[in-house]
Design a protein around this motif. Structure first.
Motif, PDB file in Angstrom:
ATOM      1  N   MET A 189      -6.899  -9.372  -4.983  1.00  0.00           N
ATOM      2  CA  MET A 189      -6.681  -9.629  -3.490  1.00  0.00           C
ATOM      3  C   MET A 189      -6.146  -8.135  -2.841  1.00  0.00           C
ATOM      4  O   MET A 189      -5.635  -7.507  -3.377  1.00  0.00           O
ATOM      5  N   THR A 190      -6.540  -8.064  -1.606  1.00  0.00           N
ATOM      6  CA  THR A 190      -6.316  -6.811  -0.758  1.00  0.00           C
ATOM      7  C   THR A 190      -4.958  -6.627  -0.323  1.00  0.00           C
ATOM      8  O   THR A 190      -4.591  -7.651   0.267  1.00  0.00           O
ATOM      9  N   THR A 191      -4.254  -5.499  -0.535  1.00  0.00           N
ATOM     10  CA  THR A 191      -2.977  -5.560  -0.087  1.00  0.00           C
ATOM     11  C   THR A 191      -3.243  -4.390   1.233  1.00  0.00           C
ATOM     12  O   THR A 191      -3.924  -3.610   1.181  1.00  0.00           O
ATOM     13  N   THR A 192      -2.515  -4.735   2.403  1.00  0.00           N
ATOM     14  CA  THR A 192      -2.494  -4.074   3.564  1.00  0.00           C
ATOM     15  C   THR A 192      -1.499  -3.129   3.962  1.00  0.00           C
ATOM     16  O   THR A 192      -0.492  -3.687   3.802  1.00  0.00           O
ATOM     17  N   ILE A 193      -1.933  -2.074   4.266  1.00  0.00           N
ATOM     18  CA  ILE A 193      -0.797  -1.015   4.418  1.00  0.00           C
ATOM     19  C   ILE A 193      -0.769  -0.964   5.901  1.00  0.00           C
ATOM     20  O   ILE A 193      -1.662  -0.218   6.620  1.00  0.00           O
ATOM     21  N   THR A 194       0.243  -1.271   6.837  1.00  0.00           N
ATOM     22  CA  THR A 194       0.198  -1.538   8.249  1.00  0.00           C
ATOM     23  C   THR A 194       1.042  -0.298   8.667  1.00  0.00           C
ATOM     24  O   THR A 194       2.142  -0.141   8.186  1.00  0.00           O
ATOM     25  N   ILE A 195       0.317   0.826   9.378  1.00  0.00           N
ATOM     26  CA  ILE A 195       1.475   1.929   9.692  1.00  0.00           C
ATOM     27  C   ILE A 195       1.344   1.916  11.170  1.00  0.00           C
ATOM     28  O   ILE A 195       0.607   1.692  11.917  1.00  0.00           O
ATOM     29  N   CYS A 196       2.832   2.014  11.491  1.00  0.00           N
ATOM     30  CA  CYS A 196       3.064   2.467  13.001  1.00  0.00           C
ATOM     31  C   CYS A 196       2.827   3.953  13.430  1.00  0.00           C
ATOM     32  O   CYS A 196       3.341   4.654  13.127  1.00  0.00           O
ATOM     33  N   SER A 197       1.613   3.872  14.326  1.00  0.00           N
ATOM     34  CA  SER A 197       1.009   5.090  14.736  1.00  0.00           C
ATOM     35  C   SER A 197       1.861   5.898  15.489  1.00  0.00           C
ATOM     36  O   SER A 197       1.850   7.075  15.916  1.00  0.00           O
ATOM     37  N   THR A 198       2.832   5.249  16.339  1.00  0.00           N
ATOM     38  CA  THR A 198       3.618   5.589  17.467  1.00  0.00           C
ATOM     39  C   THR A 198       4.983   6.020  16.853  1.00  0.00           C
ATOM     40  O   THR A 198       5.827   6.459  17.902  1.00  0.00           O
ATOM     41  N   CYS A 199       5.273   5.919  15.668  1.00  0.00           N
ATOM     42  CA  CYS A 199       6.485   6.013  15.099  1.00  0.00           C
ATOM     43  C   CYS A 199       7.082   7.728  15.326  1.00  0.00           C
ATOM     44  O   CYS A 199       6.089   8.529  15.320  1.00  0.00           O
ATOM     45  N   ARG A 200       8.514   7.858  15.486  1.00  0.00           N
ATOM     46  CA  ARG A 200       8.992   9.193  15.483  1.00  0.00           C
ATOM     47  C   ARG A 200      10.008   9.179  14.825  1.00  0.00           C
ATOM     48  O   ARG A 200      10.663   8.270  14.850  1.00  0.00           O
ATOM     49  N   HIS A 201      10.142  10.257  13.552  1.00  0.00           N
ATOM     50  CA  HIS A 201      11.180  10.223  12.845  1.00  0.00           C
ATOM     51  C   HIS A 201      12.325  10.414  13.784  1.00  0.00           C
ATOM     52  O   HIS A 201      12.416  11.470  14.356  1.00  0.00           O
ATOM     53  N   MET A 202      13.474   9.904  13.568  1.00  0.00           N
ATOM     54  CA  MET A 202      14.554   9.822  14.233  1.00  0.00           C
ATOM     55  C   MET A 202      15.170  11.251  14.319  1.00  0.00           C
ATOM     56  O   MET A 202      15.243  11.902  13.643  1.00  0.00           O
ATOM     57  N   GLU A 209     -10.620   4.303  -2.826  1.00  0.00           N
ATOM     58  CA  GLU A 209     -11.512   3.540  -2.335  1.00  0.00           C
ATOM     59  C   GLU A 209     -11.956   2.324  -3.075  1.00  0.00           C
ATOM     60  O   GLU A 209     -13.202   1.871  -3.384  1.00  0.00           O
ATOM     61  N   ASP A 210     -10.986   1.911  -3.678  1.00  0.00           N
ATOM     62  CA  ASP A 210     -11.402   0.739  -4.942  1.00  0.00           C
ATOM     63  C   ASP A 210     -11.495  -0.713  -4.330  1.00  0.00           C
ATOM     64  O   ASP A 210     -11.545  -1.625  -5.023  1.00  0.00           O
ATOM     65  N   GLY A 211     -10.902  -0.824  -3.048  1.00  0.00           N
ATOM     66  CA  GLY A 211     -11.149  -2.160  -2.553  1.00  0.00           C
ATOM     67  C   GLY A 211      -9.818  -2.795  -2.586  1.00  0.00           C
ATOM     68  O   GLY A 211      -9.496  -3.946  -1.874  1.00  0.00           O
ATOM     69  N   ASN A 212      -8.774  -2.155  -3.241  1.00  0.00           N
ATOM     70  CA  ASN A 212      -7.408  -3.009  -3.243  1.00  0.00           C
ATOM     71  C   ASN A 212      -6.522  -2.870  -2.408  1.00  0.00           C
ATOM     72  O   ASN A 212      -5.503  -3.778  -2.022  1.00  0.00           O
ATOM     73  N   LEU A 213      -6.698  -1.719  -1.671  1.00  0.00           N
ATOM     74  CA  LEU A 213      -5.902  -1.303  -0.567  1.00  0.00           C
ATOM     75  C   LEU A 213      -6.605  -1.271   0.561  1.00  0.00           C
ATOM     76  O   LEU A 213      -7.900  -0.660   0.727  1.00  0.00           O
ATOM     77  N   ARG A 214      -5.958  -1.616   1.853  1.00  0.00           N
ATOM     78  CA  ARG A 214      -6.550  -1.526   3.090  1.00  0.00           C
ATOM     79  C   ARG A 214      -5.602  -1.011   4.149  1.00  0.00           C
ATOM     80  O   ARG A 214      -4.380  -1.145   4.016  1.00  0.00           O
ATOM     81  N   ILE A 215      -6.118   0.093   4.872  1.00  0.00           N
ATOM     82  CA  ILE A 215      -5.043   0.826   5.792  1.00  0.00           C
ATOM     83  C   ILE A 215      -5.319   0.442   7.417  1.00  0.00           C
ATOM     84  O   ILE A 215      -6.474   0.113   7.776  1.00  0.00           O
ATOM     85  N   ARG A 216      -4.523   0.238   7.864  1.00  0.00           N
ATOM     86  CA  ARG A 216      -4.513  -0.298   9.439  1.00  0.00           C
ATOM     87  C   ARG A 216      -3.701   0.583  10.286  1.00  0.00           C
ATOM     88  O   ARG A 216      -2.097   0.699   9.694  1.00  0.00           O
ATOM     89  N   HIS A 217      -3.764   0.718  11.410  1.00  0.00           N
ATOM     90  CA  HIS A 217      -2.783   1.429  12.324  1.00  0.00           C
ATOM     91  C   HIS A 217      -2.538   0.596  13.328  1.00  0.00           C
ATOM     92  O   HIS A 217      -3.514  -0.126  14.061  1.00  0.00           O
ATOM     93  N   VAL A 218      -1.227   0.485  13.903  1.00  0.00           N
ATOM     94  CA  VAL A 218      -0.924  -0.299  14.931  1.00  0.00           C
ATOM     95  C   VAL A 218       0.025   0.471  15.655  1.00  0.00           C
ATOM     96  O   VAL A 218       0.558   1.440  15.448  1.00  0.00           O
TER      97      VAL A 218
END
Length: 128
Positions: free
Chosen positions: A1-14, A39-48
């Protein structure tokens, strides 16, 4: 099963001010994660655009269908952080429940957990 890493692209380090037009810290961290991702298909990257964790930026969520989800934050946009996030996400992908024993956590994610979210249906009345 694929795990998704959702990354906040608008974040700013405090506490960090960025020059106008400069890429946000979350965008920079996301680029580092995407560049290093296997690129093994186990991880998916998405930006929000926002994970609404501004007090904890930079933020990511680690998620997979039917597994525990985790929100992590307080990362600097650095290669070491990207490597630790990817290493943890790979462990999450390999775990049937998404839970990873503390002793297996990469050092770079320790102290960065903000929330653990149970999968839908777990612990609900009538759920198995």
């Amino acid at each position: 099963m694929t795990t998704t890493i959702t990354i906040c692209s608008t974040c700013r380090h405090m506490g960090r001010d960025l020059p106008e037009g400069a890429p946000r810290d979350g965008e920079r961290l996301g680029e580092m994660i995407a560049r290093r991702a296997p690129e093994d298909g186990n991880l998916r990257i998405r930006h929000v655009a926002c994970l609404m964790g501004c007090d904890h930026g930079c933020n990511v969520a680690i998620q997979a269908e039917g597994k525990l989800s985790y929100v992590l934050g307080r990362f600097a946009p650095e290669e070491e952080a990207a490597a630790a996030i990817l290493a943890y996400a790979a462990l999450h992908a390999a775990s049937p429940s998404g839970q990873v024993p503390f002793r297996r956590w990469p050092q770079g994610v320790k102290g960065h957990f903000i929330a653990r979210i149970p999968p839908l249906g777990v612990g609900e009345e009538g759920a198995e």
